[in-house]
Design a protein around this motif. Structure first.
Motif, PDB file in Angstrom:
ATOM      1  N   SER A   8      59.917   1.145 -53.119  1.00  0.00           N
ATOM      2  CA  SER A   8      58.560   1.945 -53.023  1.00  0.00           C
ATOM      3  C   SER A   8      58.189   2.803 -53.084  1.00  0.00           C
ATOM      4  N   SER A   9      57.438   3.432 -54.314  1.00  0.00           N
ATOM      5  CA  SER A   9      56.814   4.862 -55.137  1.00  0.00           C
ATOM      6  C   SER A   9      55.686   4.412 -55.060  1.00  0.00           C
ATOM      7  N   PRO A  10      54.249   5.278 -54.005  1.00  0.00           N
ATOM      8  CA  PRO A  10      52.977   5.239 -54.115  1.00  0.00           C
ATOM      9  C   PRO A  10      52.955   5.726 -54.844  1.00  0.00           C
ATOM     10  N   MET A  11      51.778   5.860 -55.896  1.00  0.00           N
ATOM     11  CA  MET A  11      51.919   7.158 -56.629  1.00  0.00           C
ATOM     12  C   MET A  11      49.646   6.706 -56.971  1.00  0.00           C
ATOM     13  N   TRP A  12      49.007   7.742 -57.705  1.00  0.00           N
ATOM     14  CA  TRP A  12      47.858   7.527 -56.947  1.00  0.00           C
ATOM     15  C   TRP A  12      47.274   8.189 -58.208  1.00  0.00           C
ATOM     16  N   VAL A  13      46.056   7.581 -58.921  1.00  0.00           N
ATOM     17  CA  VAL A  13      45.266   8.305 -60.119  1.00  0.00           C
ATOM     18  C   VAL A  13      44.078   9.052 -59.254  1.00  0.00           C
ATOM     19  N   LYS A  14      43.471  10.261 -60.638  1.00  0.00           N
ATOM     20  CA  LYS A  14      42.022  10.017 -59.684  1.00  0.00           C
ATOM     21  C   LYS A  14      40.976   8.973 -60.940  1.00  0.00           C
ATOM     22  N   ASN A  15      41.523   9.046 -61.977  1.00  0.00           N
ATOM     23  CA  ASN A  15      40.538   8.029 -62.305  1.00  0.00           C
ATOM     24  C   ASN A  15      41.837   7.188 -63.617  1.00  0.00           C
ATOM     25  N   ARG A  16      41.572   5.843 -62.888  1.00  0.00           N
ATOM     26  CA  ARG A  16      42.111   4.477 -63.222  1.00  0.00           C
ATOM     27  C   ARG A  16      42.435   4.711 -64.640  1.00  0.00           C
ATOM     28  N   PHE A  17      40.789   4.872 -65.328  1.00  0.00           N
ATOM     29  CA  PHE A  17      41.198   4.369 -66.733  1.00  0.00           C
ATOM     30  C   PHE A  17      41.958   5.330 -67.970  1.00  0.00           C
ATOM     31  N   ASP A  18      41.693   6.202 -67.019  1.00  0.00           N
ATOM     32  CA  ASP A  18      43.340   7.456 -67.715  1.00  0.00           C
ATOM     33  C   ASP A  18      44.703   6.344 -67.942  1.00  0.00           C
ATOM     34  N   LEU A  19      44.476   6.393 -67.132  1.00  0.00           N
ATOM     35  CA  LEU A  19      46.140   5.792 -66.822  1.00  0.00           C
ATOM     36  C   LEU A  19      46.224   4.816 -67.704  1.00  0.00           C
ATOM     37  N   THR A  20      45.099   3.228 -67.506  1.00  0.00           N
ATOM     38  CA  THR A  20      45.136   2.246 -67.721  1.00  0.00           C
ATOM     39  C   THR A  20      45.105   1.388 -69.190  1.00  0.00           C
ATOM     40  N   ASN A  21      43.976   2.782 -70.081  1.00  0.00           N
ATOM     41  CA  ASN A  21      43.901   2.720 -71.276  1.00  0.00           C
ATOM     42  C   ASN A  21      44.948   2.583 -71.935  1.00  0.00           C
ATOM     43  N   ASN A  22      46.237   2.680 -71.284  1.00  0.00           N
ATOM     44  CA  ASN A  22      47.911   3.267 -72.316  1.00  0.00           C
ATOM     45  C   ASN A  22      47.973   1.918 -72.056  1.00  0.00           C
TER      46      ASN A  22
END
Length: 519
Positions: free
Chosen positions: A307-321
């Motif tokens: 269980s390793s939480p990860m947060w992103v400032k802009n989710r679309f920078d992540l999900t676009n991949n």
């Protein structure tokens, strides 16, 4: 084939009894028994029995007699190796719920409760760790977070997101992109870069084992001059070896001015949960400017492994991949057309398509402990390290600190010992006491690490571990004294044969001084 209700209750009670029994077993066995590769493999049946074993008693007995004795017991009260893998009993109950509710959370529609409970838990963690509000789903912005399996997976996802964002605006060969981390960073950082086809630069740290903005920019400017493109920086808050902290504030400030397109990721796998204590949050200065942040709830959180939480400032920078919309999901997932901040598909946030209901396990533990309980847990972990550090400092003839204790980690050396001495210490700790001691290297010198799991260990256990370390150090000191004595006797014999009385007096004096230093 499966249990009926009564049989399940009976079997579950027996498993619960074994869990309690296992804790008592740990008090009378070593952290690691002497085992050889293949011991367990060869102890079990060569082929799966044709008829299933329906006696839970027999199966538990196999765990007791065959599996448990061949384990390294991470929850042993005297295990001071690696980092803790905390596992409060509430997690065992949470795991039962996780498996009973039996969800596969690849999208909001496939499991609304899984998705939204994970979102709520991630928001709670932002609050108690003092992270930026834009990481929360409740901010209704572009930010958010989800569970990755491990911190290494989180770093890899961040690295892939960095590559994708950079290549979206730069038509360059991805092999010309560069990822940066400190020379003290976990190997998952360099591995993530290699998987992403980036070049890797392990930036040399300063005398405090920190990567600073100045040291980072120096390396970046060199790479730019050679035709490379800086794209990703992994800033470590709490390195694996020394629990050192990169200078986040200086790094984000200098990148903002000179390389604003570089993705900044913070890996705080061990120390993230320490920020539940407000007095520790000065290390987070500048965190509002980073693109992503990860921690780990198995080392010092109360969520257990994977269980390793990860947060992103802009989710679309992540999900676009990662976004894919297979035809076999379209009809069901289009039943609600009003997309909103809570209707997210977590399959697009990571490499894995599906996810288990780990959020309910973490939620149960968080509800059980509450903020004050979580704080008390962190304080206890640090207190045990303080006690061990005090014992090291009280015995300066045998041990010395490599650097001051950092949270719950103490790094120390044998006084006057070389690298081979420390390797020998690790070997003898395992063969003589069944203890696992982890070592690392800084500035070409091997050192030893110690940290304690406060859910398993007490002050008495810290003292027991230290006494065993003292036995090992005293053995080394006695051996060195014997060697010195042997050298002195042979030197004196040579002096007498040559009738050099002044040389003999010098040998005797040096022998006494050396023995005093070792003993």
């Amino acid at each position: 084939m499966d249990f009926n209700e009564d049989d399940f209750k009976n079997a579950a009670e027996k498993i619960a009894n074994f869990i309690v029994e296992y804790d008592s077993i740990l008090k009378s066995c070593p952290v690691s028994n002497p085992v050889k590769p293949g011991d367990l493999y060869n102890a079990l049946d060569a082929k799966l029995p044709t008829s299933g074993e329906k006696s839970i008693d027999i199966l538990i007995d196999k765990v007791r007699k065959e599996i448990s004795p061949r384990m390294v017991h991470w929850s042993h009260p005297q295990n001071s190796a690696w980092f803790p893998n905390v596992s409060p009993k509430i997690l065992a109950l949470g795991a039962m719920l996780e498996n009973t509710l039996n969800c596969v959370g690849f999208s909001w529609s496939s499991s609304p409760a899984l998705t939204e409970l994970e979102q709520k838990v991630m928001d709670w963690l932002v609050d108690i760790y003092g992270l930026p509000g834009h990481f929360k789903f409740s901010s209704k912005g572009a930010g958010g977070g989800c569970f990755q399996g491990t911190a290494g997976e989180a770093v890899l996802n961040a690295c892939l997101a960095a590559r994708g964002r950079f290549l979206a605006t730069h038509d360059v060969d991805p092999r010309k992109l560069v990822a940066y981390c400190s020379d003290q960073a976990h190997c998952s950082c360099s591995r993530a870069a290699q998987i992403s086809l980036m070049q890797v630069r392990r930036v040399e740290t300063n005398d405090q084992a920190e990567m600073t903005g100045e040291l980072l920019i120096k390396q970046m400017e060199k790479d730019v001059a050679e035709g490379y493109f800086p794209a990703f920086v992994a800033v470590t808050l709490g390195t694996t070896g020394l629990c050192a902290f990169d200078d986040l504030k200086s790094i984000v400030d200098v990148l903002e001015n000179q390389f604003p397109s570089v993705w900044i990721h913070v890996d705080s796998a061990y120390t993230g949960p320490m920020f539940v204590l407000e007095e520790n949050r000065h290390y987070l200065a500048g965190v509002e400017k980073v693109d992503s942040f990860n921690t780990n709830l198995s080392k010092m959180g109360i969520g257990g492994f994977d269980s390793s939480p990860m947060w992103v400032k802009n989710r679309f920078d992540l999900t676009n991949n990662f976004v894919e919309n297979p035809d076999y999901l379209r009809s069901h997932e289009n039943e609600i057309n009003d997309e909103n901040v809570f209707q997210v598909n977590f399959r697009d946030w990571t490499l894995a398509f599906g996810r288990k209901f780990r959020a309910i396990r973490v939620w149960l533990a968080m509800e059980w402990f509450g903020v004050e309980g979580i704080k008390e847990h962190v304080k206890n972990h640090i207190r045990l390290a303080e006690e061990f550090e005090a014992l090291i400092l009280q015995n300066p003839k045998y041990f010395e600190l490599v650097k001051e204790r950092s949270f719950g980690l103490v790094c120390f050396r044998l006084k006057g010992g070389n690298n081979e001495d420390h390797d020998d210490f690790v070997r003898r700790a395992k063969t003589q006491f069944g203890l696992i001691v982890t070592s690392a290297c800084w500035k070409d010198r091997t050192y030893l690490r110690a940290t304690f799991n406060d859910f398993a260990s007490t002050s008495d256990d810290v003292l027991k571990v230290f006494r065993k370390f003292m036995d090992l150090a005293l053995h080394k000191a006695s051996l060195c004294a014997w060697i010195l004595e042997f050298k002195a006797v042979t030197s004196l014999l040579a002096c007498r044969l040559s009738k050099d009385s002044s040389r003999a007096s010098e040998v005797k004096a040096r022998y006494k001084t050396n023995v005093a230093e070792w003993m």
